[in-house]
Every structure is written in C-alpha cells, then in structure tokens.
Design an enzyme around this catalytic site. Sequence first.
Site, PDB file in Angstrom:
ATOM      1  CG  HIS A  21       7.119 -80.601  -9.636  1.00 22.54           C
ATOM      2  ND1 HIS A  21       8.032 -81.610  -9.842  1.00 22.54           N
ATOM      3  CD2 HIS A  21       6.537 -80.385 -10.838  1.00 22.54           C
ATOM      4  CE1 HIS A  21       7.997 -81.973 -11.110  1.00 22.54           C
ATOM      5  NE2 HIS A  21       7.091 -81.262 -11.742  1.00 22.54           N
TER       6      HIS A  21
ATOM      7  CD  GLN B 149       5.903 -73.894 -13.173  1.00 23.39           C
ATOM      8  OE1 GLN B 149       5.573 -72.954 -13.890  1.00 23.39           O
ATOM      9  NE2 GLN B 149       6.066 -75.108 -13.662  1.00 23.39           N
TER      10      GLN B 149
ATOM     11  CE  LYS C 142       9.127 -76.629 -15.519  1.00 24.97           C
ATOM     12  NZ  LYS C 142       8.089 -77.572 -15.884  1.00 24.97           N
TER      13      LYS C 142
ATOM     14  CG  ASP D 283      10.809 -76.203  -7.205  1.00 25.12           C
ATOM     15  OD1 ASP D 283      11.105 -75.530  -8.217  1.00 25.12           O
ATOM     16  OD2 ASP D 283      10.127 -77.244  -7.257  1.00 25.12           O
TER      17      ASP D 283
ATOM     18  CB  CYS E  98       4.836 -83.616 -11.537  1.00 27.39           C
ATOM     19  SG  CYS E  98       5.233 -84.526 -13.013  1.00 27.39           S
TER      20      CYS E  98
HETATM   21  N1  PLP Z   1       9.445 -77.851  -9.633  1.00 24.34           N
HETATM   22  C1  PLP Z   1       8.363 -77.304 -10.184  1.00 24.34           C
HETATM   23  C2  PLP Z   1       7.513 -76.359  -9.375  1.00 24.34           C
HETATM   24  C3  PLP Z   1       8.032 -77.591 -11.497  1.00 24.34           C
HETATM   25  O1  PLP Z   1       6.933 -77.047 -12.052  1.00 24.34           O
HETATM   26  C4  PLP Z   1       8.848 -78.475 -12.230  1.00 24.34           C
HETATM   27  C5  PLP Z   1       8.477 -78.867 -13.606  1.00 24.34           C
HETATM   28  O2  PLP Z   1       7.329 -78.860 -13.973  1.00 24.34           O
HETATM   29  C6  PLP Z   1       9.978 -79.004 -11.612  1.00 24.34           C
HETATM   30  C7  PLP Z   1      10.249 -78.672 -10.315  1.00 24.34           C
HETATM   31  C8  PLP Z   1      10.898 -79.925 -12.348  1.00 24.34           C
HETATM   32  O3  PLP Z   1      11.525 -79.242 -13.369  1.00 24.34           O
HETATM   33  P1  PLP Z   1      12.423 -80.001 -14.446  1.00 24.34           P
HETATM   34  O4  PLP Z   1      11.587 -81.123 -14.964  1.00 24.34           O
HETATM   35  O5  PLP Z   1      12.729 -78.963 -15.454  1.00 24.34           O
HETATM   36  O6  PLP Z   1      13.633 -80.476 -13.721  1.00 24.34           O
END
Ligand code: PLP
Length: 418
Positions: free
Chosen positions: A135, A215, A238, A212, A376
């Site tokens: 992401h 998900q 999430k 990270d 993203c």
């Molecule tokens: N990493 C992953 C895999 C994500 O799916 C997301 C959000 O869609 C993020 C990071 C960023 O999360 P946040 O916008 O809650 O900081």
Amino acid sequence: MSRAEVQLPVADAAAKIAERRADFPALHQEVNGCPLAYLDNAASAQQPLAVIDTIANYQRRDHANVHRGVHTLSQRATEAYEGSRDKLRDFIGAQSRSEIVLTSGTTESINLVAQSFVRPRAGAGDKILITYLEHHANIVPWQIVCEQTGAELTVAPIDDRGQVDLERLYAMMTEDVRMLAVGHVSNALGTINPVEDITAVARDRDIPVLIDGAQATPHMQVDVSDLGCDFYAFSGHKMFGPTGTGVLYGREALLEAMPPYQGGGDMILEVRFDKTTYNELPYKFEAGTPNIAGVVGLGAAVDYLGEVGMENIGAYEQELLAYMTRRLSEIDGIRLYGTAERKASVQSFLLDDIHPHDLGTIVDHKGVAVRSGHHCAMPVMQHFCIPGTLRASLAFYNNHADVDRLVEALLAAKALFA
Ligand code: PLP
C-alpha cells in the site's frame, strides 16, 4: 478475552457469525432503493453497536483529558483509554504495554518508524527493502526517508498470481538493508504473505522488520511474539473500530533507543529551557491530546472480536471467499486479479472492458458498495498493466446473499454495455 476464545465446530460457528450481522446498524439500510450489500471492508469496516454505544457512553459521561487530571472524570477517561491499550497488547500478544504506541492509524505508525528508527540509522549506500505488493502507506514514508538520507529503496517483485517472489526477496536481503517493510495481507489482491518465514530470514541476517498489518488484524489472529517482527502497524477502522485510531507495536528495546517522533504535551517528564526529559514508553511517542473516545471505542472493538473469535472469523471468511471466487469466475468476461494460494477475503477483478469506475457506479445503483480504482497500490496495478480494478472485500458480517447481489449487479452492468 480474545486469546482465550473458544473455537466452535465449523457449522455452529457459521450460524453464530450469521447472527452477528444484526449487531451492525449501518448494514440494515437501503441504498438507492435496494438493500445495502457492503463489500468495501478493506477500505473501512462498519462498527458494531458495542463500539458505537461505548463511544457514546464515554462522551456522555466520562469525557475529560487523560493522564493530567486528578478529578474523577479525568481518572475515568484515563482508565478507559489505558484499558484499551491493555486490550490491544493482549490482542496481538505483545510482551508489555510499553510496546503499544497508540497512533492515528497504520500510516502514522509507519511514518513514526521511518522517521524515528530508520532515518537516524540510514545513509548513502544503505537500502530499505519493500515489495511490489505494498500500500502507498508502506512505500511513500520510505521514499521520504531515502530522500532525507541518501539510502536507496529496493523493491522485491511479485508473480502474476500476486505473490511475492520469495527467492528474489531473500536474495535482496543483503547486509546493507536497514529495514525490511512488508505487508501482512495485500489490500489490493488479498495475498497473505508468509511473514513468519520472511521475518525469520531477515532476523537471521540482522535486518529489522516492520509488518504492515492493516489488512490482517480484521481477519486472523496475529501474535507479534510468534511472528518475531520488530514493528507491527495496524488501524482501528479496518477492524470494526473508529477512524483515526491505530497501533504501532515496537520491540521495547528498539522503542527505548528511538528519539521522539513529535514533541508536545504528555511525551515529557520535565521541560526546562536548557533541557527536556522525555516521558517513559509508550508515552514518549504520544505527544498531545490523543483520540480518547476513538481509542476507547477501539478497545470495545477488540472485546467484540474476542467474543466472535478470530479463528471463527477466519474459517467463515475463507468459505465465503471461496463462494465469491466461484460465483465471480462463472461470469463471462471476468478477469480476476490476485489468485494467490493463501488469501484473505478480498477479490479484485475487471469485467469485459468496462472501466472500474463505471462498473462501481452502476453496482452502487443496485445498493452494492465496492471499491474501484488503484486501491492506494499503484505499483500493483502497474505490474498488471491496468489502471485499476473493482475490489470486493468481505467481512464476517457478509453472507452469500451479499455475494449474489454483487454478481446480479455485475450481470446487469454487463447487459448495459453489451
Ligand atoms: N496498509 C494497508 C495494507 C492498507 O490497506 C491501508 C489502508 O487501506 C493502510 C496501510 C493505511 O491505513 P490507514 O489509512 O488507516 O492509515
């Protein structure tokens, strides 16, 4: 609670989970004259009444600033806020509450590590290693650090099923790598990375690892002690909690050695003009008044997930994912993106040559909420040479009828463009 959950036989668990749909008020509405089928959970999940009510009760009765007041409301707020930290520590199996830094989400957690851990340790000739699956939140903070330090960003490739090429990744784990940052589950394709194995190889080579987990935490039991990672980042919204909340787990010895990320109230023990002494962990990284109500709500989400049971959620979603994959595959002209061997309940796809935004808009008219675009994760789209996809992402409150509604809406869209 979450770690002591009871695992039910599969059929009983599925029946019990089906009842949970009633706990989510947002799911019980009509959109564009049709019952809502909410299939955009990878972007943000809905909240159960347990979370909504906990926040409302906190706001009605207990709200005050945390950590600073001797009065009763401040003590109540502090207890609720710090209670959530304990729940979150338990939720991911961290050793100590000092290792749970409360942030605004995964994005802030990763930026914190980039600036506070990697930036002081990286320079020209060093590398930061990520994968093609990431992401943007696990790409751009590292690009910024590379610009600041002269380090180089290196990227491990993926195959056409959306799986990281592990041989290449391991070959890229050289002694000049200062950080390996890898997603647990891909938001665009649903791929579950073998983060246990990846972390083990990296640790053997003394490479720090950030995972990270944005998900992963809604779908599976995560145990950072078992994973052996140095940092683990995730977001409240999430996993059925409020937006603007999240966690950075960090190994205590590393957090201890890191400078503060931001300065301000609460992150200090003493301020003098000649020298300021920073607060102990985890408060050193929590400058300013936090999202107290949000964190209290996140604690309620953790309790709620514990009641449902992460194992039960995982088993139910795998069955529903298999059903969705089968139903989508039956549509003439569908192209599925993300067909990894191990997947969470996310499916990206395109239909004929209909633009994903058009498709997303048409199915919305039928009450079906899915995501369209690059999610993203532009490099993933670049890998497949496509501008974007439509993405259906399931939570445990979804059911076969939601999937059927998606398929019907897609067939209607197909007919429109025929
Ligand atoms: N990493 C992953 C895999 C994500 O799916 C997301 C959000 O869609 C993020 C990071 C960023 O999360 P946040 O916008 O809650 O900081």
